[in-house]
Scaffold this motif. Structure first.
Motif, PDB file in Angstrom:
ATOM      1  N   VAL A  54     -24.491   6.370  25.710  1.00 40.50           N
ATOM      2  CA  VAL A  54     -23.654   5.202  25.989  1.00 40.50           C
ATOM      3  C   VAL A  54     -24.575   3.995  26.144  1.00 40.50           C
ATOM      4  CG1 VAL A  54     -22.019   4.134  27.582  1.00 40.50           C
ATOM      5  CG2 VAL A  54     -21.904   6.602  27.138  1.00 40.50           C
ATOM      6  N   VAL A  55     -24.377   2.990  25.304  1.00 45.97           N
ATOM      7  CA  VAL A  55     -25.212   1.793  25.332  1.00 45.97           C
ATOM      8  C   VAL A  55     -24.325   0.582  25.593  1.00 45.97           C
ATOM      9  CG1 VAL A  55     -26.750   0.294  24.018  1.00 45.97           C
ATOM     10  CG2 VAL A  55     -26.926   2.778  23.786  1.00 45.97           C
TER      11      VAL A  55
ATOM     12  N   ASN B 269     -33.090   6.482  18.129  1.00 53.51           N
ATOM     13  CA  ASN B 269     -32.265   7.331  17.283  1.00 53.51           C
ATOM     14  C   ASN B 269     -30.807   6.890  17.424  1.00 53.51           C
ATOM     15  OD1 ASN B 269     -31.009   9.306  15.843  1.00 53.51           O
ATOM     16  ND2 ASN B 269     -31.780  11.020  17.068  1.00 53.51           N
ATOM     17  N   LEU B 270     -30.349   6.071  16.489  1.00 55.24           N
ATOM     18  CA  LEU B 270     -28.994   5.521  16.579  1.00 55.24           C
ATOM     19  C   LEU B 270     -27.928   6.604  16.479  1.00 55.24           C
ATOM     20  CD1 LEU B 270     -29.375   2.280  14.429  1.00 55.24           C
ATOM     21  CD2 LEU B 270     -29.473   2.515  16.910  1.00 55.24           C
ATOM     22  N   ALA B 271     -28.277   7.723  15.867  1.00 51.74           N
ATOM     23  CA  ALA B 271     -27.320   8.816  15.742  1.00 51.74           C
ATOM     24  C   ALA B 271     -26.994   9.441  17.095  1.00 51.74           C
ATOM     25  CB  ALA B 271     -27.859   9.880  14.789  1.00 51.74           C
ATOM     26  N   MET B 272     -27.779   9.114  18.139  1.00 55.09           N
ATOM     27  CA  MET B 272     -27.523   9.638  19.482  1.00 55.09           C
ATOM     28  C   MET B 272     -26.422   8.856  20.199  1.00 55.09           C
ATOM     29  SD  MET B 272     -29.581  12.218  20.125  1.00 55.09           S
ATOM     30  CE  MET B 272     -29.586  12.278  21.908  1.00 55.09           C
ATOM     31  N   ILE B 273     -26.104   7.655  19.702  1.00 50.50           N
ATOM     32  CA  ILE B 273     -25.167   6.782  20.406  1.00 50.50           C
ATOM     33  C   ILE B 273     -23.726   7.205  20.109  1.00 50.50           C
ATOM     34  CG2 ILE B 273     -24.374   4.413  20.701  1.00 50.50           C
ATOM     35  CD1 ILE B 273     -27.138   3.459  19.932  1.00 50.50           C
TER      36      ILE B 273
ATOM     37  N   ASN C  31     -22.631   9.211  14.843  1.00 45.42           N
ATOM     38  CA  ASN C  31     -21.833   9.922  15.850  1.00 45.42           C
ATOM     39  C   ASN C  31     -21.053   8.975  16.748  1.00 45.42           C
ATOM     40  OD1 ASN C  31     -22.462  12.823  15.408  1.00 45.42           O
ATOM     41  ND2 ASN C  31     -24.564  12.135  15.772  1.00 45.42           N
ATOM     42  N   MET C  32     -20.887   7.747  16.286  1.00 43.49           N
ATOM     43  CA  MET C  32     -20.187   6.746  17.076  1.00 43.49           C
ATOM     44  C   MET C  32     -18.720   7.126  17.254  1.00 43.49           C
ATOM     45  SD  MET C  32     -20.404   3.838  18.627  1.00 43.49           S
ATOM     46  CE  MET C  32     -21.972   3.297  17.975  1.00 43.49           C
ATOM     47  N   VAL C  33     -18.244   7.061  18.508  1.00 46.92           N
ATOM     48  CA  VAL C  33     -16.856   7.346  18.835  1.00 46.92           C
ATOM     49  C   VAL C  33     -16.143   6.081  19.309  1.00 46.92           C
ATOM     50  CG1 VAL C  33     -15.306   8.677  20.333  1.00 46.92           C
ATOM     51  CG2 VAL C  33     -17.372   9.742  19.406  1.00 46.92           C
ATOM     52  N   VAL C  34     -16.852   5.237  20.055  1.00 47.72           N
ATOM     53  CA  VAL C  34     -16.284   3.998  20.588  1.00 47.72           C
ATOM     54  C   VAL C  34     -17.194   2.829  20.221  1.00 47.72           C
ATOM     55  CG1 VAL C  34     -15.577   2.737  22.659  1.00 47.72           C
ATOM     56  CG2 VAL C  34     -15.248   5.216  22.529  1.00 47.72           C
TER      57      VAL C  34
ATOM     58  N   PRO D 186     -19.336  -5.289   8.783  1.00 53.84           N
ATOM     59  CA  PRO D 186     -20.140  -4.660   7.724  1.00 53.84           C
ATOM     60  C   PRO D 186     -19.346  -3.591   6.976  1.00 53.84           C
ATOM     61  CG  PRO D 186     -20.814  -3.863   9.882  1.00 53.84           C
ATOM     62  CD  PRO D 186     -19.873  -4.988  10.130  1.00 53.84           C
ATOM     63  N   ASN D 187     -19.554  -3.507   5.675  1.00 51.19           N
ATOM     64  CA  ASN D 187     -18.884  -2.473   4.877  1.00 51.19           C
ATOM     65  C   ASN D 187     -19.292  -1.073   5.309  1.00 51.19           C
ATOM     66  OD1 ASN D 187     -17.278  -4.037   3.073  1.00 51.19           O
ATOM     67  ND2 ASN D 187     -19.136  -4.632   1.998  1.00 51.19           N
ATOM     68  N   SER D 188     -20.476  -0.972   5.901  1.00 49.36           N
ATOM     69  CA  SER D 188     -20.968   0.333   6.323  1.00 49.36           C
ATOM     70  C   SER D 188     -20.189   0.904   7.498  1.00 49.36           C
ATOM     71  CB  SER D 188     -22.463   0.252   6.686  1.00 49.36           C
ATOM     72  OG  SER D 188     -22.703  -0.749   7.666  1.00 49.36           O
ATOM     73  N   ILE D 189     -19.220   0.147   8.016  1.00 48.03           N
ATOM     74  CA  ILE D 189     -18.384   0.682   9.081  1.00 48.03           C
ATOM     75  C   ILE D 189     -17.630   1.918   8.588  1.00 48.03           C
ATOM     76  CG2 ILE D 189     -16.243  -0.622   8.607  1.00 48.03           C
ATOM     77  CD1 ILE D 189     -16.122  -1.091  11.689  1.00 48.03           C
ATOM     78  N   GLY D 190     -17.480   2.017   7.277  1.00 50.05           N
ATOM     79  CA  GLY D 190     -16.834   3.179   6.696  1.00 50.05           C
ATOM     80  C   GLY D 190     -17.626   4.463   6.866  1.00 50.05           C
ATOM     81  N   CYS D 191     -18.880   4.344   7.302  1.00 50.41           N
ATOM     82  CA  CYS D 191     -19.708   5.533   7.550  1.00 50.41           C
ATOM     83  C   CYS D 191     -19.387   6.192   8.886  1.00 50.41           C
ATOM     84  CB  CYS D 191     -21.189   5.154   7.530  1.00 50.41           C
ATOM     85  SG  CYS D 191     -21.789   4.512   5.954  1.00 50.41           S
ATOM     86  N   LEU D 192     -18.612   5.502   9.719  1.00 52.58           N
ATOM     87  CA  LEU D 192     -18.347   5.998  11.073  1.00 52.58           C
ATOM     88  C   LEU D 192     -17.165   6.965  11.047  1.00 52.58           C
ATOM     89  CD1 LEU D 192     -18.825   2.659  13.067  1.00 52.58           C
ATOM     90  CD2 LEU D 192     -20.542   4.296  12.259  1.00 52.58           C
ATOM     91  N   SER D 193     -17.413   8.140  10.545  1.00 54.96           N
ATOM     92  CA  SER D 193     -16.343   9.115  10.339  1.00 54.96           C
ATOM     93  C   SER D 193     -15.803   9.698  11.642  1.00 54.96           C
ATOM     94  CB  SER D 193     -16.841  10.254   9.442  1.00 54.96           C
ATOM     95  OG  SER D 193     -17.937  10.916  10.044  1.00 54.96           O
ATOM     96  N   LYS D 194     -16.524   9.520  12.763  1.00 59.71           N
ATOM     97  CA  LYS D 194     -16.078  10.056  14.048  1.00 59.71           C
ATOM     98  C   LYS D 194     -15.485   8.979  14.955  1.00 59.71           C
ATOM     99  CE  LYS D 194     -19.495  13.798  14.003  1.00 59.71           C
ATOM    100  NZ  LYS D 194     -20.593  14.472  14.755  1.00 59.71           N
ATOM    101  N   LEU D 195     -15.444   7.740  14.470  1.00 64.88           N
ATOM    102  CA  LEU D 195     -14.983   6.624  15.287  1.00 64.88           C
ATOM    103  C   LEU D 195     -13.517   6.782  15.665  1.00 64.88           C
ATOM    104  CD1 LEU D 195     -16.000   3.872  16.406  1.00 64.88           C
ATOM    105  CD2 LEU D 195     -14.969   2.807  14.376  1.00 64.88           C
ATOM    106  N   LYS D 196     -13.222   6.689  16.980  1.00 62.78           N
ATOM    107  CA  LYS D 196     -11.852   6.810  17.468  1.00 62.78           C
ATOM    108  C   LYS D 196     -11.307   5.494  18.014  1.00 62.78           C
ATOM    109  CE  LYS D 196     -11.819  11.745  18.598  1.00 62.78           C
ATOM    110  NZ  LYS D 196     -11.525  12.749  19.669  1.00 62.78           N
TER     111      LYS D 196
END
Length: 326
Positions: free
Chosen positions: A13-14, A31-35, A58-61, A73-83
């Motif tokens: 959590v950042v 390691n951004l994948a930890m957030i 691994n972004m959820v929020v 950013p168009n890369s927001i589409g990479c956030l497959s776990k975003l809730k």
């Protein structure tokens, strides 16, 4: 906590909110994948780097509200776990089409922006959305695919420029709260299909240009709160409105049953309404356990961002409203 001042394992959590940031102080060895949760709200960010978002696997929020963003950013589409995504209080004129790839998304808040459209096919992809808030924008219409958001429970589209609501509303079988208020001179008609919103408990259609409600309102058996003030309503008449939501439903129901024989269109709708909704060949009634919904949630207050406090007249937005309860 600044992101490069602690070990990576502590960054699930950042929180970088309200730090007057113009850029993100993300260390290259982090390691951004930890957030899992990132809050960068209430800053002065004008852009979020594509490369950073693409690594938040691994972004959820994600909370970026109250910044100076004109685009996401168009890369927001990479956030497959975003809730949960909060982009309110920025200067967004559109959402990237790639947001449709965020198929786990359940809560999207894009209030207080400059949105004129939403992605055309978002309803086909974002099938897990339960709450969609796009109030205080410049939307003229909602995409027709909105009617495919069958898990949607809360839809807030007040303070826009909506001319109409999409066809196929009857598909929104879980919708509990619908707020289309304060579209003022633009919204002058509601679709007949609104009477097939079998889970609807709260409806706010105040401060529009409605002269008549569709007869199908009489079929909203779970409706508990109805706000209609600020409309030039003729049907139902004022004396019925003053008696409350139950009186309105009874009046509209009587009109529907009395008038359906004289109109082919109404005969067609009457068949659907009499069955109380038939979807995919399955008859659904309020008594079926699978369709009993939890208690309704009240509509959130108008939370104006700090730099948008002057956008609307406080007298207009916060004038007392008469809400009817059954």
């Amino acid at each position: 906590m600044v992101a490069d001042q602690a070990p990576a394992e502590m960054h699930e959590v950042v929180d970088l909110s309200a730090m007057s940031l113009d850029t993100l102080p993300i260390s290259s060895n982090l390691n951004l994948a930890m957030i899992h949760s990132l809050n960068i709200s209430n800053n002065n960010l004008q852009a979020i780097p594509e490369s950073i978002v693409a690594r938040l696997l691994n972004m959820v929020v994600l909370d970026v509200h109250s910044n100076q963003l004109k685009t996401l950013p168009n890369s927001i589409g990479c956030l497959s776990k975003l809730k949960t995504l909060n982009v309110s209080g920025n200067h967004l004129e559109s959402l990237p089409k790639t947001i449709e790839n965020c198929r786990a998304l359940e809560d999207l808040n894009a209030n207080f922006n400059q949105l004129t459209t939403l992605p055309d096919t978002m309803g086909f992809e974002l099938i897990n959305i339960k709450k969609l808030s796009v109030n205080s924008n410049k939307l003229i219409f909602l995409p027709s695919s909105t009617s495919h958001l069958t898990n949607l429970r809360h839809l807030d589209v007040r303070l826009n420029r909506l001319r109409s609501l999409p066809d196929g509303l009857e598909n929104l079988i879980n919708l509990e709260v619908l707020n289309v208020s304060q579209n003022f001179q633009y919204l002058d008609k509601l679709p007949y299909s609104i009477g097939l919103l079998i889970s609807l408990t709260e409806l706010d259609i105040s401060y529009n240009k409605l002269t008549a409600l569709p007869d199908s309102i009489g079929c909203l058996k779970r409706l508990q709160k109805l706000s209609v003030e600020g409309n030039p309503l003729v049907c139902p008449p004022p004396e019925v409105v003053e008696r409350g939501v139950q009186a309105v439903k009874e009046y509209m129901s009587e009109r529907m049953t009395g008038a359906h024989q004289n109109s082919p269109k109404k005969r067609s709708w009457f068949g659907k309404l009499k069955k109380y909704g038939t979807f995919n060949g399955v008859k659904m009634t309020p008594e079926r356990d699978g369709y009993l919904m939890p208690a309704y949630r009240t509509i959130d207050g108008l939370a104006s961002p700090r730099h948008l406090m002057g956008m609307f007249s406080p007298r207009r937005l916060f004038s007392p409203k008469s809400r009817f309860t059954s």
